[in-house]
Design a protein around this motif. Structure first.
Motif, PDB file in Angstrom:
ATOM      1  N   MET A 175       0.846  -1.179   0.000  1.00  0.00           N
ATOM      2  CA  MET A 175       0.000   0.000   0.000  1.00  0.00           C
ATOM      3  C   MET A 175       0.890   1.239   0.000  1.00  0.00           C
ATOM      4  N   ILE A 176       0.462   2.238  -0.746  1.00  0.00           N
ATOM      5  CA  ILE A 176       1.128   3.540  -0.757  1.00  0.00           C
ATOM      6  C   ILE A 176       0.230   4.518  -0.018  1.00  0.00           C
ATOM      7  N   LEU A 177       0.824   5.224   0.940  1.00  0.00           N
ATOM      8  CA  LEU A 177       0.095   6.238   1.696  1.00  0.00           C
ATOM      9  C   LEU A 177       0.598   7.604   1.246  1.00  0.00           C
ATOM     10  N   VAL A 178      -0.341   8.493   0.943  1.00  0.00           N
ATOM     11  CA  VAL A 178      -0.009   9.843   0.498  1.00  0.00           C
ATOM     12  C   VAL A 178      -0.470  10.819   1.580  1.00  0.00           C
ATOM     13  N   LEU A 179       0.469  11.646   2.055  1.00  0.00           N
ATOM     14  CA  LEU A 179       0.173  12.613   3.108  1.00  0.00           C
ATOM     15  C   LEU A 179       0.374  14.023   2.572  1.00  0.00           C
ATOM     16  N   LEU A 180      -0.705  14.818   2.597  1.00  0.00           N
ATOM     17  CA  LEU A 180      -0.627  16.180   2.073  1.00  0.00           C
ATOM     18  C   LEU A 180      -0.724  17.236   3.163  1.00  0.00           C
ATOM     19  N   GLY A 181      -0.601  16.839   4.397  1.00  0.00           N
ATOM     20  CA  GLY A 181      -0.581  17.806   5.486  1.00  0.00           C
ATOM     21  C   GLY A 181      -1.959  18.293   5.875  1.00  0.00           C
ATOM     22  N   THR A 182      -1.973  19.169   6.866  1.00  0.00           N
ATOM     23  CA  THR A 182      -3.243  19.645   7.416  1.00  0.00           C
ATOM     24  C   THR A 182      -3.400  21.163   7.316  1.00  0.00           C
ATOM     25  N   GLN A 183      -2.399  21.849   6.759  1.00  0.00           N
ATOM     26  CA  GLN A 183      -2.527  23.300   6.590  1.00  0.00           C
ATOM     27  C   GLN A 183      -3.438  23.602   5.411  1.00  0.00           C
ATOM     28  N   ASN A 184      -3.908  24.830   5.360  1.00  0.00           N
ATOM     29  CA  ASN A 184      -4.847  25.246   4.326  1.00  0.00           C
ATOM     30  C   ASN A 184      -4.121  25.521   2.997  1.00  0.00           C
ATOM     31  N   ASN A 185      -3.501  24.479   2.446  1.00  0.00           N
ATOM     32  CA  ASN A 185      -2.786  24.573   1.171  1.00  0.00           C
ATOM     33  C   ASN A 185      -3.149  23.376   0.309  1.00  0.00           C
ATOM     34  N   SER A 186      -3.356  23.617  -0.970  1.00  0.00           N
ATOM     35  CA  SER A 186      -3.675  22.540  -1.897  1.00  0.00           C
ATOM     36  C   SER A 186      -2.402  21.973  -2.512  1.00  0.00           C
ATOM     37  N   PHE A 187      -2.447  20.689  -2.849  1.00  0.00           N
ATOM     38  CA  PHE A 187      -1.334  20.071  -3.582  1.00  0.00           C
ATOM     39  C   PHE A 187      -1.925  19.178  -4.667  1.00  0.00           C
ATOM     40  N   HIS A 188      -2.805  19.786  -5.466  1.00  0.00           N
ATOM     41  CA  HIS A 188      -3.514  19.110  -6.538  1.00  0.00           C
ATOM     42  C   HIS A 188      -2.541  18.484  -7.538  1.00  0.00           C
ATOM     43  N   GLU A 244      -5.527   6.479  13.616  1.00  0.00           N
ATOM     44  CA  GLU A 244      -5.742   5.807  12.327  1.00  0.00           C
ATOM     45  C   GLU A 244      -4.620   6.137  11.342  1.00  0.00           C
ATOM     46  N   LEU A 245      -4.182   7.384  11.353  1.00  0.00           N
ATOM     47  CA  LEU A 245      -3.095   7.791  10.469  1.00  0.00           C
ATOM     48  C   LEU A 245      -1.825   7.003  10.793  1.00  0.00           C
ATOM     49  N   TYR A 246      -1.497   6.876  12.070  1.00  0.00           N
ATOM     50  CA  TYR A 246      -0.287   6.150  12.454  1.00  0.00           C
ATOM     51  C   TYR A 246      -0.387   4.675  12.089  1.00  0.00           C
ATOM     52  N   GLU A 247      -1.578   4.106  12.199  1.00  0.00           N
ATOM     53  CA  GLU A 247      -1.784   2.712  11.763  1.00  0.00           C
ATOM     54  C   GLU A 247      -1.516   2.572  10.266  1.00  0.00           C
ATOM     55  N   LEU A 248      -2.003   3.519   9.488  1.00  0.00           N
ATOM     56  CA  LEU A 248      -1.782   3.478   8.039  1.00  0.00           C
ATOM     57  C   LEU A 248      -0.305   3.646   7.698  1.00  0.00           C
ATOM     58  N   ILE A 249       0.380   4.537   8.420  1.00  0.00           N
ATOM     59  CA  ILE A 249       1.815   4.688   8.184  1.00  0.00           C
ATOM     60  C   ILE A 249       2.519   3.367   8.449  1.00  0.00           C
ATOM     61  N   GLU A 250       2.168   2.703   9.528  1.00  0.00           N
ATOM     62  CA  GLU A 250       2.777   1.405   9.872  1.00  0.00           C
ATOM     63  C   GLU A 250       2.558   0.380   8.760  1.00  0.00           C
ATOM     64  N   LYS A 251       1.378   0.375   8.163  1.00  0.00           N
ATOM     65  CA  LYS A 251       1.030  -0.610   7.132  1.00  0.00           C
ATOM     66  C   LYS A 251       1.625  -0.284   5.764  1.00  0.00           C
ATOM     67  N   ALA A 252       1.928   0.986   5.525  1.00  0.00           N
ATOM     68  CA  ALA A 252       2.374   1.426   4.200  1.00  0.00           C
ATOM     69  C   ALA A 252       3.735   0.840   3.838  1.00  0.00           C
ATOM     70  N   GLU A 253       3.882   0.475   2.566  1.00  0.00           N
ATOM     71  CA  GLU A 253       5.189   0.082   2.039  1.00  0.00           C
ATOM     72  C   GLU A 253       5.982   1.331   1.684  1.00  0.00           C
ATOM     73  N   VAL A 254       5.279   2.338   1.160  1.00  0.00           N
ATOM     74  CA  VAL A 254       5.885   3.601   0.746  1.00  0.00           C
ATOM     75  C   VAL A 254       4.970   4.734   1.193  1.00  0.00           C
ATOM     76  N   VAL A 255       5.577   5.826   1.659  1.00  0.00           N
ATOM     77  CA  VAL A 255       4.837   7.045   1.978  1.00  0.00           C
ATOM     78  C   VAL A 255       5.294   8.115   0.996  1.00  0.00           C
ATOM     79  N   ILE A 256       4.327   8.733   0.326  1.00  0.00           N
ATOM     80  CA  ILE A 256       4.594   9.876  -0.536  1.00  0.00           C
ATOM     81  C   ILE A 256       4.031  11.084   0.193  1.00  0.00           C
ATOM     82  N   THR A 257       4.865  12.099   0.411  1.00  0.00           N
ATOM     83  CA  THR A 257       4.423  13.231   1.207  1.00  0.00           C
ATOM     84  C   THR A 257       4.931  14.557   0.662  1.00  0.00           C
ATOM     85  N   HIS A 258       4.270  15.617   1.087  1.00  0.00           N
ATOM     86  CA  HIS A 258       4.757  16.969   0.837  1.00  0.00           C
ATOM     87  C   HIS A 258       5.967  17.192   1.755  1.00  0.00           C
ATOM     88  N   GLY A 259       6.536  18.378   1.734  1.00  0.00           N
ATOM     89  CA  GLY A 259       7.736  18.639   2.520  1.00  0.00           C
ATOM     90  C   GLY A 259       7.482  19.130   3.925  1.00  0.00           C
TER      91      GLY A 259
END
Length: 159
Positions: free
Chosen positions: A1-14, A57-72
């Motif tokens: 599974m790939i988990l994508v994290l785009l943060g929680t600030q009011n910014n888009s990363f379309h 739930e987020l931490y559980e998903l991070i644990e399960k992920a093979e790869v995390v794709i994230t913003h900076g």
């Protein structure tokens, strides 16, 4: 599974989600993709997308992920590398109105140079990063204040 994290600030990363969608459609990404999109408006039949998940739930998903794709974002990066995940990080950029400045370039560069993540400068480099991440062996992150201070000092010196 790939988990994508785009943060929680009011910014888009379309741009990043569009690139992930392209990589799903062309068969580069075959795994399940789960996204915490924050304020990014995006819909996909191919991804399981959430606005914001409870921390547990987020931490559980991070644990399960093979790869995390994230913003900076430092929080998303550290949460992932603490759990020994292979991380691809891509910066939100000011020129696309994704952030107020380009500080995420420096954050990603610092973590990348230390061997914790595979950092790329643009979403167009995602396909190559996905090919390299399978062989990437991240340096183990040992949580201590010295590591965080070093990253912050490098960031401040560049700005």
């Amino acid at each position: 599974m790939i988990l994508v994290l785009l943060g929680t600030q009011n910014n888009s990363f379309h741009r990043l989600l569009e690139e992930i969608q392209k990589n799903i459609e062309d068969g580069t990404i075959k795994e399940e993709v789960i996204v915490q999109k924050g304020y990014t408006k995006f819909e996909s039949r191919n991804m399981e997308i959430y606005n914001q998940l409870p921390a547990s739930e987020l931490y559980e998903l991070i644990e399960k992920a093979e790869v995390v794709i994230t913003h900076g974002g430092v929080g998303s990066i550290i949460d992932s590398i603490k759990r020994k995940k292979k991380v691809i990080a891509i910066p939100r950029l000011k020129e696309y109105n994704e952030h107020v400045n380009n500080h995420q370039l420096d954050i990603i560069s610092s973590f990348n140079k230390m061997g914790y993540i595979l950092g790329i400068d643009d979403v167009k480099d995602l396909k190559g990063a996905l090919a390299r991440i399978r062989e990437f062996e991240p340096k183990e992150y040992i949580q201590n204040t010295g590591n965080v201070i070093k990253i912050i000092e490098e960031f401040i010196e560049k700005n």
